[in-house]
Design a protein around this motif. Structure first.
Motif, PDB file in Angstrom:
ATOM      1  N   VAL A 198       6.818  -1.115  -7.502  1.00 47.98           N
ATOM      2  CA  VAL A 198       7.770   0.193  -8.326  1.00 47.98           C
ATOM      3  C   VAL A 198       6.467   0.671  -9.100  1.00 47.98           C
ATOM      4  O   VAL A 198       6.610   0.123 -10.425  1.00 47.98           O
ATOM      5  N   PRO A 199       6.090   1.772  -8.833  1.00 46.10           N
ATOM      6  CA  PRO A 199       5.019   2.189  -9.940  1.00 46.10           C
ATOM      7  C   PRO A 199       5.727   2.681 -11.369  1.00 46.10           C
ATOM      8  O   PRO A 199       7.059   2.854 -11.399  1.00 46.10           O
ATOM      9  N   TYR A 200       4.854   2.590 -12.236  1.00 49.53           N
ATOM     10  CA  TYR A 200       5.209   2.990 -13.717  1.00 49.53           C
ATOM     11  C   TYR A 200       5.319   4.282 -14.083  1.00 49.53           C
ATOM     12  O   TYR A 200       4.179   5.047 -13.707  1.00 49.53           O
ATOM     13  N   GLY A 236       2.968   6.279 -16.240  1.00 43.99           N
ATOM     14  CA  GLY A 236       1.712   6.272 -15.556  1.00 43.99           C
ATOM     15  C   GLY A 236       1.588   7.306 -14.529  1.00 43.99           C
ATOM     16  O   GLY A 236       0.491   8.260 -14.253  1.00 43.99           O
ATOM     17  N   CYS A 237       2.511   7.349 -13.847  1.00 45.19           N
ATOM     18  CA  CYS A 237       2.794   8.442 -12.710  1.00 45.19           C
ATOM     19  C   CYS A 237       2.442   9.891 -13.025  1.00 45.19           C
ATOM     20  O   CYS A 237       1.618  10.749 -12.673  1.00 45.19           O
ATOM     21  N   LYS A 238       3.105  10.018 -13.992  1.00 38.45           N
ATOM     22  CA  LYS A 238       3.269  11.358 -14.830  1.00 38.45           C
ATOM     23  C   LYS A 238       1.986  11.746 -15.105  1.00 38.45           C
ATOM     24  O   LYS A 238       1.500  12.764 -15.140  1.00 38.45           O
ATOM     25  N   LEU A 239       1.332  10.820 -15.973  1.00 34.49           N
ATOM     26  CA  LEU A 239       0.000  11.076 -16.455  1.00 34.49           C
ATOM     27  C   LEU A 239      -1.173  11.472 -15.377  1.00 34.49           C
ATOM     28  O   LEU A 239      -1.876  12.151 -15.347  1.00 34.49           O
ATOM     29  N   GLU A 240      -0.830  10.532 -14.444  1.00 32.31           N
ATOM     30  CA  GLU A 240      -1.992  10.454 -13.238  1.00 32.31           C
ATOM     31  C   GLU A 240      -1.763  11.884 -12.556  1.00 32.31           C
ATOM     32  O   GLU A 240      -2.658  12.606 -12.339  1.00 32.31           O
ATOM     33  N   LYS A 241      -0.490  12.126 -12.278  1.00 36.80           N
ATOM     34  CA  LYS A 241      -0.252  13.516 -11.515  1.00 36.80           C
ATOM     35  C   LYS A 241      -0.839  14.817 -12.600  1.00 36.80           C
ATOM     36  O   LYS A 241      -1.606  15.817 -11.994  1.00 36.80           O
ATOM     37  N   LYS A 242      -0.670  14.683 -13.793  1.00 38.86           N
ATOM     38  CA  LYS A 242      -1.421  15.777 -14.596  1.00 38.86           C
ATOM     39  C   LYS A 242      -2.792  15.613 -14.398  1.00 38.86           C
ATOM     40  O   LYS A 242      -3.495  16.786 -14.339  1.00 38.86           O
ATOM     41  N   ASN A 282       0.747  -1.289   0.039  1.00 38.49           N
ATOM     42  CA  ASN A 282      -0.107  -0.150  -0.103  1.00 38.49           C
ATOM     43  C   ASN A 282       0.734   1.156  -0.036  1.00 38.49           C
ATOM     44  O   ASN A 282       2.088   1.248   0.001  1.00 38.49           O
ATOM     45  N   LEU A 283       0.305   2.423  -0.133  1.00 39.90           N
ATOM     46  CA  LEU A 283       1.160   3.724  -0.109  1.00 39.90           C
ATOM     47  C   LEU A 283       2.059   3.832   0.841  1.00 39.90           C
ATOM     48  O   LEU A 283       3.247   4.021   0.437  1.00 39.90           O
ATOM     49  N   THR A 284       1.817   3.406   2.144  1.00 36.64           N
ATOM     50  CA  THR A 284       2.964   3.918   2.948  1.00 36.64           C
ATOM     51  C   THR A 284       4.251   2.778   2.771  1.00 36.64           C
ATOM     52  O   THR A 284       5.197   3.207   3.379  1.00 36.64           O
ATOM     53  N   LYS A 297       8.150   3.078  -1.864  1.00 40.13           N
ATOM     54  CA  LYS A 297       8.987   4.243  -1.465  1.00 40.13           C
ATOM     55  C   LYS A 297       8.783   5.306  -2.537  1.00 40.13           C
ATOM     56  O   LYS A 297       8.763   6.560  -2.004  1.00 40.13           O
ATOM     57  N   ALA A 298       8.625   5.336  -3.660  1.00 41.51           N
ATOM     58  CA  ALA A 298       8.078   6.083  -4.810  1.00 41.51           C
ATOM     59  C   ALA A 298       6.909   7.139  -4.285  1.00 41.51           C
ATOM     60  O   ALA A 298       6.658   8.164  -4.413  1.00 41.51           O
ATOM     61  N   CYS A 299       5.917   6.279  -3.603  1.00 41.38           N
ATOM     62  CA  CYS A 299       4.577   6.932  -3.620  1.00 41.38           C
ATOM     63  C   CYS A 299       4.723   7.613  -2.031  1.00 41.38           C
ATOM     64  O   CYS A 299       4.130   8.931  -2.015  1.00 41.38           O
ATOM     65  N   ARG A 300       5.584   7.400  -1.093  1.00 37.88           N
ATOM     66  CA  ARG A 300       5.747   7.930   0.118  1.00 37.88           C
ATOM     67  C   ARG A 300       5.980   9.433   0.046  1.00 37.88           C
ATOM     68  O   ARG A 300       5.263  10.422   0.598  1.00 37.88           O
ATOM     69  N   ASP A 301       6.883   9.860  -0.861  1.00 36.14           N
ATOM     70  CA  ASP A 301       7.132  11.153  -1.036  1.00 36.14           C
ATOM     71  C   ASP A 301       6.542  11.847  -2.157  1.00 36.14           C
ATOM     72  O   ASP A 301       6.900  13.087  -2.542  1.00 36.14           O
ATOM     73  N   CYS A 302       5.382  11.308  -2.733  1.00 39.19           N
ATOM     74  CA  CYS A 302       4.729  12.021  -3.609  1.00 39.19           C
ATOM     75  C   CYS A 302       3.473  12.778  -3.308  1.00 39.19           C
ATOM     76  O   CYS A 302       2.720  12.126  -2.857  1.00 39.19           O
ATOM     77  N   TRP A 303       3.294  13.818  -3.785  1.00 42.79           N
ATOM     78  CA  TRP A 303       2.337  14.744  -3.478  1.00 42.79           C
ATOM     79  C   TRP A 303       0.883  14.265  -3.953  1.00 42.79           C
ATOM     80  O   TRP A 303      -0.199  14.683  -3.342  1.00 42.79           O
ATOM     81  N   ALA A 304       0.893  13.291  -5.077  1.00 44.39           N
ATOM     82  CA  ALA A 304      -0.263  12.993  -5.472  1.00 44.39           C
ATOM     83  C   ALA A 304      -0.946  11.648  -4.747  1.00 44.39           C
ATOM     84  O   ALA A 304      -1.817  11.060  -5.280  1.00 44.39           O
ATOM     85  N   LYS A 305      -0.172  11.475  -3.870  1.00 42.89           N
ATOM     86  CA  LYS A 305      -0.550   9.807  -3.262  1.00 42.89           C
ATOM     87  C   LYS A 305      -1.908   9.737  -2.715  1.00 42.89           C
ATOM     88  O   LYS A 305      -2.529   8.513  -2.899  1.00 42.89           O
ATOM     89  N   TYR A 306      -2.648  10.841  -2.233  1.00 42.42           N
ATOM     90  CA  TYR A 306      -3.808  10.365  -1.615  1.00 42.42           C
ATOM     91  C   TYR A 306      -4.979  10.822  -2.598  1.00 42.42           C
ATOM     92  O   TYR A 306      -6.153  10.539  -2.530  1.00 42.42           O
ATOM     93  N   TYR A 307      -4.638  11.297  -3.843  1.00 36.92           N
ATOM     94  CA  TYR A 307      -5.404  11.385  -4.973  1.00 36.92           C
ATOM     95  C   TYR A 307      -5.438   9.998  -5.796  1.00 36.92           C
ATOM     96  O   TYR A 307      -6.253   9.244  -6.307  1.00 36.92           O
ATOM     97  N   CYS A 308      -4.230   9.557  -6.027  1.00 44.69           N
ATOM     98  CA  CYS A 308      -3.901   8.376  -6.899  1.00 44.69           C
ATOM     99  C   CYS A 308      -4.112   7.213  -6.191  1.00 44.69           C
ATOM    100  O   CYS A 308      -4.869   6.008  -6.820  1.00 44.69           O
ATOM    101  N   GLY A 309      -3.410   6.980  -4.711  1.00 43.21           N
ATOM    102  CA  GLY A 309      -3.706   5.730  -4.210  1.00 43.21           C
ATOM    103  C   GLY A 309      -2.546   4.633  -4.374  1.00 43.21           C
ATOM    104  O   GLY A 309      -2.580   3.554  -4.201  1.00 43.21           O
ATOM    105  N   GLY A 310      -1.692   5.138  -5.330  1.00 46.10           N
ATOM    106  CA  GLY A 310      -0.453   3.972  -5.427  1.00 46.10           C
ATOM    107  C   GLY A 310      -0.300   3.529  -6.909  1.00 46.10           C
ATOM    108  O   GLY A 310       0.526   2.479  -7.223  1.00 46.10           O
ATOM    109  N   GLY A 311      -1.218   3.858  -7.640  1.00 46.40           N
ATOM    110  CA  GLY A 311      -1.027   3.317  -9.124  1.00 46.40           C
ATOM    111  C   GLY A 311      -1.458   1.968  -9.180  1.00 46.40           C
ATOM    112  O   GLY A 311      -1.859   1.234  -8.437  1.00 46.40           O
ATOM    113  N   CYS A 312      -1.156   1.504 -10.731  1.00 47.97           N
ATOM    114  CA  CYS A 312      -1.817   0.201 -11.000  1.00 47.97           C
ATOM    115  C   CYS A 312      -0.582  -0.874 -10.842  1.00 47.97           C
ATOM    116  O   CYS A 312       0.440  -0.564 -11.243  1.00 47.97           O
TER     117      CYS A 312
HETATM  118  S1  SF4 Z   1       1.486   9.045  -8.741  1.00 46.96           S
HETATM  119 FE1  SF4 Z   1       2.996   7.385  -8.770  1.00 46.96          FE
HETATM  120  S2  SF4 Z   1       4.425   7.840  -7.155  1.00 46.96           S
HETATM  121 FE2  SF4 Z   1       2.522   9.054  -6.783  1.00 46.96          FE
HETATM  122  S3  SF4 Z   1       1.088   7.673  -5.470  1.00 46.96           S
HETATM  123 FE3  SF4 Z   1       0.557   7.465  -7.703  1.00 46.96          FE
HETATM  124  S4  SF4 Z   1       1.835   5.554  -8.076  1.00 46.96           S
HETATM  125 FE4  SF4 Z   1       2.688   6.349  -6.382  1.00 46.96          FE
END
Ligand code: SF4
Ligand code: SF4
Lengths: 446, 47
Positions: free
Chosen positions: A420-422, A425-431, A387-389, A392-407
């Motif tokens: 290890v998130p893709y 996918g992360c870049k597009l999710e953040k946008k 899960n998110l916690t 590693k990549a997700c813990r410091d990601c600002w988008a974590k509580y919107y994204c949930g940790g990706g696919c």
């Molecule tokens: S955008 Fe990527 S790094 Fe950020 S929470 Fe989602 S999966 Fe994790």
């Protein structure tokens, strides 16, 4: 943790732990680069802004911080609630066969690298029993009829719905059904049935005719658009305001996918979800790192158009721009993410259990089967753990509580590791998240 | 405030009584590939 960005003329500030959202002016935006060093901030910005203004903005930042809604505390979750995972949703692969041949299909013509086979009624009933038995205290259970093409096994779908309704009475569970279909077999009777019995209907079409026909083909390699568009429209009309989604996929061949979304909106479809293809770089239609800037721009364009449509009263709903800032799910849900392998499983026509539909056919990911239940507890624990916690990549990601940790499936396909998130996918999710929040800010400014 | 306008006062970090697990599983809702949690609904109407 905070995140700030500029989009469509708005300066937006997010406080990640509380979920607070602020619209700020440019001076505040720049001040935050220096926070908490006020002396340095004023030194560097005094030529650009009035010092009194900077001072005022600084005080506002401090006040919000003191109220606990900016730079707020980390979320403290209870460990056992995070580990409390009864199964509540099942993707039921009623057909590992398909009547289309789509270029990007992860299911290899519906068969998921295996034999073409339809689920029989007995297996379907066992799957429903399994779900009930493993659902613990959870009341709302979900079943998605999936494939291949589920309508190729429509009689079984009907029997299973009936069976689940019977079991609802004795178990006090409530089932919600979804059907994901390519539309080819829809007729008046089926449309009526789906409308009555499904909580959600997901209809696959990619957008403009040329986009759709480029990837979505008949068995004879013909474009499918002319065969499906009227049927999908009819289904959508019948649904009216009830839940249904037009679901498309974009690839490297239509990086201008906002045109596909708007084409669907222009045809009157009220709810649209057009998603990036999941494909490894050896496919010529796969999205690659060099497409990211174009795609980010494309989401931004779509967000601006979305607001224009809204303003003119031509409202439509784009799945990834939906965001409920005030409500939305609680932190537990946000941390546990998609739930694959924990809350959610997929069952094949022959009764094997996988963490989700995207893993079906990958033998290392068999969790168990309907007869013996979950056998591979270690695998289940692996899914529970990522899960998110824990990531590693997700813990410091600002988008974590919107994204949930990706696919997880994307993570595995690209990095051979579900934790290890893709990256693309992360870049597009953040946008998408930035766009969705900007839309809310813009709406409040109207 | 002159420089900062509050669009949403979040309470995500207030978690007492939350975590009932009744909400929809993300991938069921539409997309089937790139699920997001922020666009899901909370089903816990008592909270
Ligand atoms: S955008 Fe990527 S790094 Fe950020 S929470 Fe989602 S999966 Fe994790
Ligand atoms: S692993 Fe990916 S496809 Fe599977 S449920 Fe999670 S987000 Fe959806």
């Amino acid at each position: 943790m905070i995140h700030k960005y500029e989009l469509n003329g708005y300066y937006i500030l997010l406080d990640i732990n509380s979920g607070s959202v602020f619209e700020i002016d440019k001076a505040t935006y720049e001040l935050l680069d220096y926070y908490p060093d006020k002396t340095k901030a004023c030194e560097n910005l005094k030529g650009k802004y009035d010092l009194a203004d900077l001072d005022e903005a600084w005080i506002e930042i401090e006040n919000l911080k003191n109220q606990g809604i900016l730079f707020s505390e980390d979320i403290a979750l209870e460990e056992d609630l995070m580990r409390d995972h009864d199964i509540k949703a099942m993707c039921l692969h009623v057909s590992h066969d398909c009547n289309m041949r789509c270029g990007y299909c992860f299911a290899s013509e519906g068969s998921f690298e295996g034999e073409k086979v339809l689920m029989d009624i007995e297996t379907g009933k066992e799957a429903i029993d399994f779900l009930i038995k493993n659902s613990g205290k959870r009341k709302h259970l979900e079943i998605d009829f999936f494939g291949g093409e589920p309508l190729m096994n429509f009689e079984v779908v009907k029997s299973l719905v009936e069976y689940a309704r019977e079991r609802e009475l004795e178990t006090e569970k409530v089932f919600r059904f979804t059907m994901t279909t390519n539309g080819l077999l829809l007729n008046e009777d089926i449309i009526e049935y789906l409308d009555e019995n499904m909580a959600n209907v997901v209809l696959s079409i990619d957008g403009r005719k040329e986009t759709n026909d480029n990837m979505r083909k008949t068995i004879n390699n013909e474009g499918t658009y002319k065969y499906i568009i009227d049927k999908i429209k009819r289904m959508s009309e019948k649904r009216g305001s009830k839940d249904h989604y037009i679901r498309g996929t974009f690839t490297k061949n239509n990086l201008d996918f906002s045109k596909d979304v708007l084409d669907l909106a222009n045809q009157g479809f009220p709810s649209i979800s057009v998603e990036p293809v999941v494909a490894t770089p050896d496919n010529d239609y796969a999205l690659t790192g060099e497409d990211i800037l174009d795609l980010e721009k494309e989401y931004e364009n779509l967000a601006v158009e979305y607001l224009n449509y809204n303003k003119q009263g031509d409202k439509f709903n784009f799945f990834h721009f939906n965001i409920d800032l005030h409500g939305g799910p609680c932190a537990y849900k946000r941390v546990s993410g998609c739930g694959a392998g924990t809350d959610y499983v997929a069952v094949t026509p022959t009764g094997e259990i996988y963490p989700c539909h995207q893993f079906v056919g990958k033998e290392d990911f068999i969790l168990g089967d309907l007869e013996k239940g979950i056998l591979n507890q270690n695998l289940r624990k692996d899914f529970e753990k990522v899960n998110l916690t824990d990531k590693k990549a997700c813990r410091d990601c600002w988008a974590k509580y919107y994204c949930g940790g990706g696919c997880f499936a994307n993570a595995y396909n690209f990095n051979n590791d579900i934790s290890v998130p893709y990256d693309i996918g992360c870049k597009l999710e953040k946008k998408r998240i930035e766009c969705a929040i900007m839309i809310q800010v813009a709406k409040q400014n109207r | 405030m002159k420089h900062i306008k509050v669009i949403n006062l979040g309470e995500l970090n207030k978690v007492e009584g939350k975590g009932c697990g009744e909400c929809q599983t993300s991938c069921q809702s539409a997309c089937k590939t790139s699920c997001t949690v922020g666009n899901q609904k909370c089903e816990n109407t008592e909270q």
